[in-house]
Design an enzyme around this catalytic site. Sequence first.
Site, PDB file in Angstrom:
ATOM      1  N   CYS A   6       0.826  -1.213   0.000  1.00  0.00           N
ATOM      2  CA  CYS A   6       0.000   0.000   0.000  1.00  0.00           C
ATOM      3  C   CYS A   6       0.861   1.264   0.000  1.00  0.00           C
ATOM      4  O   CYS A   6       1.746   1.422   0.839  1.00  0.00           O
ATOM      5  CB  CYS A   6      -0.915  -0.025   1.229  1.00  0.00           C
ATOM      6  SG  CYS A   6      -1.754   1.523   1.527  1.00  0.00           S
ATOM      7  N   CYS A   9       0.644   3.207   3.325  1.00  0.00           N
ATOM      8  CA  CYS A   9       1.379   2.500   4.384  1.00  0.00           C
ATOM      9  C   CYS A   9       2.880   2.740   4.236  1.00  0.00           C
ATOM     10  O   CYS A   9       3.583   2.933   5.233  1.00  0.00           O
ATOM     11  CB  CYS A   9       1.072   1.003   4.357  1.00  0.00           C
ATOM     12  SG  CYS A   9      -0.533   0.572   5.085  1.00  0.00           S
ATOM     13  N   ASP A  32      -0.703  16.771  -0.189  1.00  0.00           N
ATOM     14  CA  ASP A  32      -1.056  16.032  -1.403  1.00  0.00           C
ATOM     15  C   ASP A  32      -0.067  16.399  -2.508  1.00  0.00           C
ATOM     16  O   ASP A  32       0.276  17.572  -2.696  1.00  0.00           O
ATOM     17  CB  ASP A  32      -2.491  16.370  -1.832  1.00  0.00           C
ATOM     18  CG  ASP A  32      -3.039  15.369  -2.842  1.00  0.00           C
ATOM     19  OD1 ASP A  32      -3.989  14.639  -2.495  1.00  0.00           O
ATOM     20  OD2 ASP A  32      -2.510  15.321  -3.977  1.00  0.00           O
ATOM     21  N   HIS A  48      -3.751   0.071   8.287  1.00  0.00           N
ATOM     22  CA  HIS A  48      -4.335  -0.055   6.950  1.00  0.00           C
ATOM     23  C   HIS A  48      -5.836  -0.325   7.026  1.00  0.00           C
ATOM     24  O   HIS A  48      -6.261  -1.416   7.394  1.00  0.00           O
ATOM     25  CB  HIS A  48      -3.644  -1.149   6.138  1.00  0.00           C
ATOM     26  CG  HIS A  48      -4.152  -1.206   4.733  1.00  0.00           C
ATOM     27  ND1 HIS A  48      -3.741  -0.306   3.772  1.00  0.00           N
ATOM     28  CD2 HIS A  48      -5.079  -1.998   4.143  1.00  0.00           C
ATOM     29  CE1 HIS A  48      -4.389  -0.557   2.642  1.00  0.00           C
ATOM     30  NE2 HIS A  48      -5.207  -1.581   2.849  1.00  0.00           N
ATOM     31  N   ASN A  87     -13.272  10.306  -0.438  1.00  0.00           N
ATOM     32  CA  ASN A  87     -13.781   9.582  -1.593  1.00  0.00           C
ATOM     33  C   ASN A  87     -13.778   8.104  -1.249  1.00  0.00           C
ATOM     34  O   ASN A  87     -12.742   7.554  -0.885  1.00  0.00           O
ATOM     35  CB  ASN A  87     -12.895   9.844  -2.818  1.00  0.00           C
ATOM     36  CG  ASN A  87     -12.901  11.315  -3.214  1.00  0.00           C
ATOM     37  OD1 ASN A  87     -13.914  11.992  -3.118  1.00  0.00           O
ATOM     38  ND2 ASN A  87     -11.752  11.815  -3.647  1.00  0.00           N
ATOM     39  N   GLY A  93     -14.199   8.430  -6.876  1.00  0.00           N
ATOM     40  CA  GLY A  93     -12.886   8.996  -7.156  1.00  0.00           C
ATOM     41  C   GLY A  93     -11.779   8.508  -6.255  1.00  0.00           C
ATOM     42  O   GLY A  93     -10.684   9.074  -6.260  1.00  0.00           O
ATOM     43  N   HIS A  98      -6.229   3.249   0.757  1.00  0.00           N
ATOM     44  CA  HIS A  98      -5.926   3.392   2.190  1.00  0.00           C
ATOM     45  C   HIS A  98      -6.727   4.614   2.609  1.00  0.00           C
ATOM     46  O   HIS A  98      -6.514   5.708   2.054  1.00  0.00           O
ATOM     47  CB  HIS A  98      -4.422   3.573   2.410  1.00  0.00           C
ATOM     48  CG  HIS A  98      -4.010   3.722   3.860  1.00  0.00           C
ATOM     49  ND1 HIS A  98      -3.065   2.905   4.451  1.00  0.00           N
ATOM     50  CD2 HIS A  98      -4.403   4.599   4.814  1.00  0.00           C
ATOM     51  CE1 HIS A  98      -2.898   3.282   5.724  1.00  0.00           C
ATOM     52  NE2 HIS A  98      -3.703   4.310   5.969  1.00  0.00           N
ATOM     53  N   HIS A 100      -8.359   7.875   3.563  1.00  0.00           N
ATOM     54  CA  HIS A 100      -7.747   9.194   3.745  1.00  0.00           C
ATOM     55  C   HIS A 100      -8.799  10.279   3.637  1.00  0.00           C
ATOM     56  O   HIS A 100      -9.799  10.123   2.922  1.00  0.00           O
ATOM     57  CB  HIS A 100      -6.633   9.434   2.716  1.00  0.00           C
ATOM     58  CG  HIS A 100      -7.051   9.194   1.298  1.00  0.00           C
ATOM     59  ND1 HIS A 100      -7.112   7.942   0.742  1.00  0.00           N
ATOM     60  CD2 HIS A 100      -7.434  10.048   0.320  1.00  0.00           C
ATOM     61  CE1 HIS A 100      -7.511   8.025  -0.511  1.00  0.00           C
ATOM     62  NE2 HIS A 100      -7.730   9.295  -0.797  1.00  0.00           N
ATOM     63  N   HIS A 102      -9.133  14.269   2.693  1.00  0.00           N
ATOM     64  CA  HIS A 102      -8.517  15.450   2.102  1.00  0.00           C
ATOM     65  C   HIS A 102      -8.940  16.665   2.929  1.00  0.00           C
ATOM     66  O   HIS A 102     -10.124  16.821   3.234  1.00  0.00           O
ATOM     67  CB  HIS A 102      -9.025  15.688   0.680  1.00  0.00           C
ATOM     68  CG  HIS A 102      -8.766  14.568  -0.287  1.00  0.00           C
ATOM     69  ND1 HIS A 102      -7.789  14.645  -1.253  1.00  0.00           N
ATOM     70  CD2 HIS A 102      -9.379  13.363  -0.460  1.00  0.00           C
ATOM     71  CE1 HIS A 102      -7.818  13.524  -1.982  1.00  0.00           C
ATOM     72  NE2 HIS A 102      -8.769  12.743  -1.528  1.00  0.00           N
TER      73      HIS A 102
HETATM   74  P1  5GP Z   1      -8.202   9.873  -3.810  1.00  0.00           P
HETATM   75  O1  5GP Z   1      -8.270  10.172  -5.277  1.00  0.00           O
HETATM   76  O2  5GP Z   1      -7.957   8.401  -3.556  1.00  0.00           O
HETATM   77  O3  5GP Z   1      -9.336  10.414  -2.997  1.00  0.00           O
HETATM   78  O4  5GP Z   1      -6.949  10.663  -3.278  1.00  0.00           O
HETATM   79  C1  5GP Z   1      -5.645  10.199  -3.422  1.00  0.00           C
HETATM   80  C2  5GP Z   1      -4.753  11.407  -3.350  1.00  0.00           C
HETATM   81  O5  5GP Z   1      -3.441  10.969  -3.123  1.00  0.00           O
HETATM   82  C3  5GP Z   1      -4.732  12.221  -4.629  1.00  0.00           C
HETATM   83  O6  5GP Z   1      -5.197  13.543  -4.361  1.00  0.00           O
HETATM   84  C4  5GP Z   1      -3.272  12.187  -5.067  1.00  0.00           C
HETATM   85  O7  5GP Z   1      -2.808  13.423  -5.586  1.00  0.00           O
HETATM   86  C5  5GP Z   1      -2.558  11.814  -3.789  1.00  0.00           C
HETATM   87  N1  5GP Z   1      -1.340  11.043  -3.999  1.00  0.00           N
HETATM   88  C6  5GP Z   1      -1.175   9.962  -4.809  1.00  0.00           C
HETATM   89  N2  5GP Z   1       0.078   9.479  -4.726  1.00  0.00           N
HETATM   90  C7  5GP Z   1       0.730  10.294  -3.833  1.00  0.00           C
HETATM   91  C8  5GP Z   1       2.072  10.307  -3.331  1.00  0.00           C
HETATM   92  O8  5GP Z   1       2.927   9.483  -3.667  1.00  0.00           O
HETATM   93  N3  5GP Z   1       2.383  11.284  -2.440  1.00  0.00           N
HETATM   94  C9  5GP Z   1       1.454  12.217  -2.037  1.00  0.00           C
HETATM   95  N4  5GP Z   1       1.872  13.140  -1.160  1.00  0.00           N
HETATM   96  N5  5GP Z   1       0.197  12.231  -2.488  1.00  0.00           N
HETATM   97  C10 5GP Z   1      -0.167  11.279  -3.375  1.00  0.00           C
HETATM   98 ZN    ZN Z   2      -2.300   1.138   3.751  1.00  0.00          ZN
END
Ligand code: 5GP
Ligand code: ZN
Length: 117
Positions: A6, A9, A32, A48, A87, A93, A98, A100, A102
Amino acid sequence: MMNQDCLFCKIIAGKIPSAKVYEDELVYAFKDITPIAPVHYLFVPKTHICCAKKINAENSNYIASIFEAIAKVAENENLDSYRVINNCGEDAGQSVMHLHFHMVAGKKMGWGEQSLG
Ligand code: 5GP
Ligand code: ZN
């Protein structure tokens, strides 16, 4: 429990670098990598959990701690307005499996399906 495959993780474990904004026993928060606003942080539980569907009585202390952490960061950074987004699932989206949250701030935000695009 961590998941070796992950991305978040690995970030929590420090195996992949991140710009940390907050950390405590249960919570890790970082910038982000593709911000959608001047302030865009991700708050993750230090265990996780794939997604919001898997929040339950055994792990909801992580969620309480995440929202406490968000309030602390908002106070420290004088963020008067901010939006917290989760999300859950592909159509919503979610791209990293994992859980999270925003935290988005620093711009006037509209409301509606495409308002943050
Ligand atoms: P989701 O689309 O799953 O709600 O949000 C995932 C978020 O993780 C996205 O906004 C994306 O820009 C961010 N993200 C993806 N990979 C990485 C990474 O390696 N480092 C950081 N800091 N953010 C990441
Ligand atoms: Zn994880």
